[in-house]
Design an enzyme around this catalytic site. Structure first.
Site, PDB file in Angstrom:
ATOM      1  N   HIS A 141       0.866  -1.185   0.000  1.00 37.70           N
ATOM      2  CA  HIS A 141       0.000   0.000   0.000  1.00 37.70           C
ATOM      3  C   HIS A 141       0.904   1.236   0.000  1.00 37.70           C
ATOM      4  O   HIS A 141       2.033   1.177   0.498  1.00 37.70           O
ATOM      5  CB  HIS A 141      -0.844  -0.050   1.284  1.00 37.70           C
ATOM      6  CG  HIS A 141      -1.915   0.979   1.388  1.00 37.70           C
ATOM      7  ND1 HIS A 141      -1.658   2.266   1.787  1.00 37.70           N
ATOM      8  CD2 HIS A 141      -3.250   0.907   1.162  1.00 37.70           C
ATOM      9  CE1 HIS A 141      -2.801   2.947   1.817  1.00 37.70           C
ATOM     10  NE2 HIS A 141      -3.782   2.146   1.440  1.00 37.70           N
ATOM     11  N   ASP A 218       2.404  -4.609   7.746  1.00 33.93           N
ATOM     12  CA  ASP A 218       1.235  -3.749   7.602  1.00 33.93           C
ATOM     13  C   ASP A 218       0.007  -4.646   7.708  1.00 33.93           C
ATOM     14  O   ASP A 218      -0.339  -5.355   6.759  1.00 33.93           O
ATOM     15  CB  ASP A 218       1.320  -3.045   6.240  1.00 33.93           C
ATOM     16  CG  ASP A 218       0.022  -2.336   5.868  1.00 33.93           C
ATOM     17  OD1 ASP A 218      -0.955  -2.414   6.628  1.00 33.93           O
ATOM     18  OD2 ASP A 218       0.009  -1.700   4.787  1.00 33.93           O
ATOM     19  N   GLN A 221      -5.337  -4.825   6.752  1.00 35.06           N
ATOM     20  CA  GLN A 221      -6.434  -5.693   6.285  1.00 35.06           C
ATOM     21  C   GLN A 221      -6.441  -7.036   7.012  1.00 35.06           C
ATOM     22  O   GLN A 221      -7.328  -7.851   6.767  1.00 35.06           O
ATOM     23  CB  GLN A 221      -6.314  -5.941   4.771  1.00 35.06           C
ATOM     24  CG  GLN A 221      -6.379  -4.701   3.912  1.00 35.06           C
ATOM     25  CD  GLN A 221      -7.726  -3.981   4.003  1.00 35.06           C
ATOM     26  OE1 GLN A 221      -8.733  -4.540   4.443  1.00 35.06           O
ATOM     27  NE2 GLN A 221      -7.734  -2.719   3.601  1.00 35.06           N
ATOM     28  N   LYS A 244     -11.097   0.195  10.245  1.00 36.28           N
ATOM     29  CA  LYS A 244     -11.369  -0.965   9.385  1.00 36.28           C
ATOM     30  C   LYS A 244     -11.825  -2.168  10.211  1.00 36.28           C
ATOM     31  O   LYS A 244     -11.971  -3.264   9.695  1.00 36.28           O
ATOM     32  CB  LYS A 244     -10.108  -1.329   8.595  1.00 36.28           C
ATOM     33  CG  LYS A 244      -9.654  -0.245   7.616  1.00 36.28           C
ATOM     34  CD  LYS A 244      -8.436  -0.711   6.854  1.00 36.28           C
ATOM     35  CE  LYS A 244      -7.715   0.430   6.168  1.00 36.28           C
ATOM     36  NZ  LYS A 244      -8.429   0.993   5.030  1.00 36.28           N
ATOM     37  N   CYS A 383      -4.677   2.784  -3.576  1.00 38.14           N
ATOM     38  CA  CYS A 383      -3.366   3.133  -3.005  1.00 38.14           C
ATOM     39  C   CYS A 383      -2.318   2.067  -3.320  1.00 38.14           C
ATOM     40  O   CYS A 383      -1.418   1.816  -2.501  1.00 38.14           O
ATOM     41  CB  CYS A 383      -3.442   3.368  -1.499  1.00 38.14           C
ATOM     42  SG  CYS A 383      -4.448   4.783  -1.056  1.00 38.14           S
TER      43      CYS A 383
HETATM   44  C1  PLP Z   1      -3.050  -2.679   3.407  1.00 38.22           C
HETATM   45  C2  PLP Z   1      -3.274  -1.274   3.876  1.00 38.22           C
HETATM   46  N1  PLP Z   1      -2.271  -0.607   4.448  1.00 38.22           N
HETATM   47  C3  PLP Z   1      -2.419   0.636   4.900  1.00 38.22           C
HETATM   48  C4  PLP Z   1      -3.607   1.297   4.778  1.00 38.22           C
HETATM   49  C5  PLP Z   1      -3.710   2.685   5.307  1.00 38.22           C
HETATM   50  O1  PLP Z   1      -4.640   2.755   6.330  1.00 38.22           O
HETATM   51  P1  PLP Z   1      -5.008   4.172   6.938  1.00 38.22           P
HETATM   52  O2  PLP Z   1      -5.586   4.972   5.802  1.00 38.22           O
HETATM   53  O3  PLP Z   1      -6.012   3.881   7.986  1.00 38.22           O
HETATM   54  O4  PLP Z   1      -3.756   4.777   7.434  1.00 38.22           O
HETATM   55  C6  PLP Z   1      -4.691   0.653   4.185  1.00 38.22           C
HETATM   56  C7  PLP Z   1      -5.963   1.353   4.012  1.00 38.22           C
HETATM   57  O5  PLP Z   1      -6.580   1.373   3.009  1.00 38.22           O
HETATM   58  C8  PLP Z   1      -4.512  -0.673   3.714  1.00 38.22           C
HETATM   59  O6  PLP Z   1      -5.516  -1.332   3.134  1.00 38.22           O
END
Ligand code: PLP
Length: 425
Positions: A141, A218, A221, A244, A383
């Site tokens: 991401h 990370d 998800q 989430k 993203c």
């Molecule tokens: C795999 C992953 N990493 C990071 C993020 C970033 O999350 P946040 O926008 O809550 O910082 C997301 C959110 O879409 C994500 O799906």
């Protein structure tokens, strides 16, 4: 493999806890909440972006504001003490939920992105330099990819990417080639928000540690959708977001091994994070408060506690089973349609989301037609722009599922996609 007839969880009673799911949407957009007569029942399939919030979580927020709203760690008055205890307990609850040793290892941030930046700035700026490498995956991401890329530019380190194969899985031979003694950090997504791939993060952690590198996972998800134990994975850092996983926006979590966090300098300076201050110098509070400068996310932390209680009542194994069931069903049903391409591993081996394209139709046009059917999905690059470039598409449409979603809602998604297919034929 066929799809089971029944759900592993009580979806009907879960849905009763989410008043928003009774909403109807459509007609002209006017004022939030003011619908048109001919509106359709909402089908919310954008959970990987943000999940909905049950009454129990909203109640926790209301209880806080009506009952003990106050700043934490700053007053000896009654309300402040109550708020402080609730806020600290929230750290303990999160620690227990992901298998951390205790609150010392749990830092509350704004979101996953901020947790990533915290480590990149506080650890990366100090520890990375010329000749060092940060290893990422091609399915990162932007929260991870952009952050490490920019920290590498500042420090002179280089960035390498573990390749993704045709099925959307990490090429672990490539990982083994890349992770050598020059590598200082391996940062990997646990469950891909685009491909749905569930990555072998424990194996990557082992490879990283053998090479003397740290590993950052990370889990944005993953934590919402399956049991996660940071100690079993042996992650050095692990991050996720409250919004989430049935919690509110404005809170994320950084897990870090105590001994590593202890060694790191603070990321933000100011009140709350200091032990003593003179005109010349300052010393830092104990973990985790050293990393929580200023008035922290009190309401959000308390609400995250309630969200975790809710998920734990369902049972994370059951949440995972439900996710997998719906993902497989959606995968199979969408595959029945001509001209639909789905990205990532097969339906029986993926997280609870499906990103796809309908041949000849831009994802934005498709999602707009889905919106006419009251089906809420996400369209764009989610993203993961470089991954979409690799897939050879500018964008995709992503449907993502959670504890309140049903087969019928997926049927509506498929009907709407089929409608679009006929419209653009
Ligand atoms: C795999 C992953 N990493 C990071 C993020 C970033 O999350 P946040 O926008 O809550 O910082 C997301 C959110 O879409 C994500 O799906």
């Amino acid at each position: 493999m066929g799809v089971q007839e029944s759900y592993p969880i009580d979806v009907a009673s879960i849905r009763e806890d989410f008043p928003i799911l009774d909403r109807k949407v459509g007609g002209d957009f006017t004022v939030p909440g003011e619908g048109e007569d001919d509106d359709l029942p909402l089908v919310y399939l954008d959970n990987a972006a943000t999940s909905q919030t049950p009454k129990q979580v909203v109640d926790a927020i209301v209880d806080y504001y009506y009952g003990y709203n106050s700043n934490v760690h700053r007053g000896i008055h009654h309300l402040s003490q109550e708020a402080s205890v609730a806020y600290e307990n929230a750290h303990d609850r999160v620690a227990e939920f992901v298998g951390a040793a205790g609150r010392e290892e749990i830092v509350f941030t704004k979101n996953t992105t901020e947790a990533m930046n915290l480590v990149a700035y506080a650890w990366g700026l100090e520890e990375l330099g010329e000749g060092d490498t940060v290893v990422l995956t091609e399915m990162e991401h932007h929260a991870s990819l952009v952050t490490w890329q920019q920290i590498a530019k500042k420090t002179g380190a280089s960035v390498e990417y573990i390749g993704v194969d045709e099925e959307g899985r990490l090429d672990m031979d490539h990982a083994a080639e890349l992770i050598d003694e020059d590598v200082k950090m391996v940062s990997t997504v646990h469950v891909s928000n685009t491909l749905g791939t569930i990555n072998p993060v424990a194996e990557l952690a082992e490879m990283a540690h053998e090479a003397g590198a740290y590993v950052f996972v990370d889990g944005a998800q993953a934590v919402p959708t399956r049991p996660v134990d940071v100690k079993e994975i042996d992650a050095d850092f692990y991050a996720f977001s409250g919004h989430k996983m049935l919690g509110p926006t404005g809170i994320g979590v950084l897990y870090g091994k105590e001994e590593i966090l202890e060694e790191m300098s603070p990321y933000l300076y100011g009140g709350e994070m200091i032990r003593s201050v003179t005109y010349e110098d300052s010393t830092w509070e104990d973990l985790p408060w050293k990393f929580e400068a200023g008035t922290p996310v009190i309401e959000q932390g308390i609400a995250l506690h309630a969200a975790i209680d809710y998920l734990d009542d369902i049972g994370m194994e059951n949440v995972q089973a439900h996710e997998e069931l719906l993902a497989e069903y959606a995968y199979d049903r969408l595959t029945e349609l001509d001209d639909v391409e789905i990205y990532g591993p097969p339906g029986d081996d993926r997280g609870g989301l499906v990103a796809f394209n309908l041949d000849g139709v831009h994802a934005h046009d498709l999602s707009s037609i889905l919106n006419d059917h009251a089906v809420a999905v996400r369209a764009g690059d989610h993203c993961t722009q470089p991954l979409h470039d690799k897939l050879g598409v500018a964008a995709s449409t992503r449907a993502s599922f959670y504890v309140y979603n049903t087969f019928e809602e997926i049927d509506k998604l498929v009907e709407a996609v089929d409608d679009a297919r006929q419209l653009f034929a």
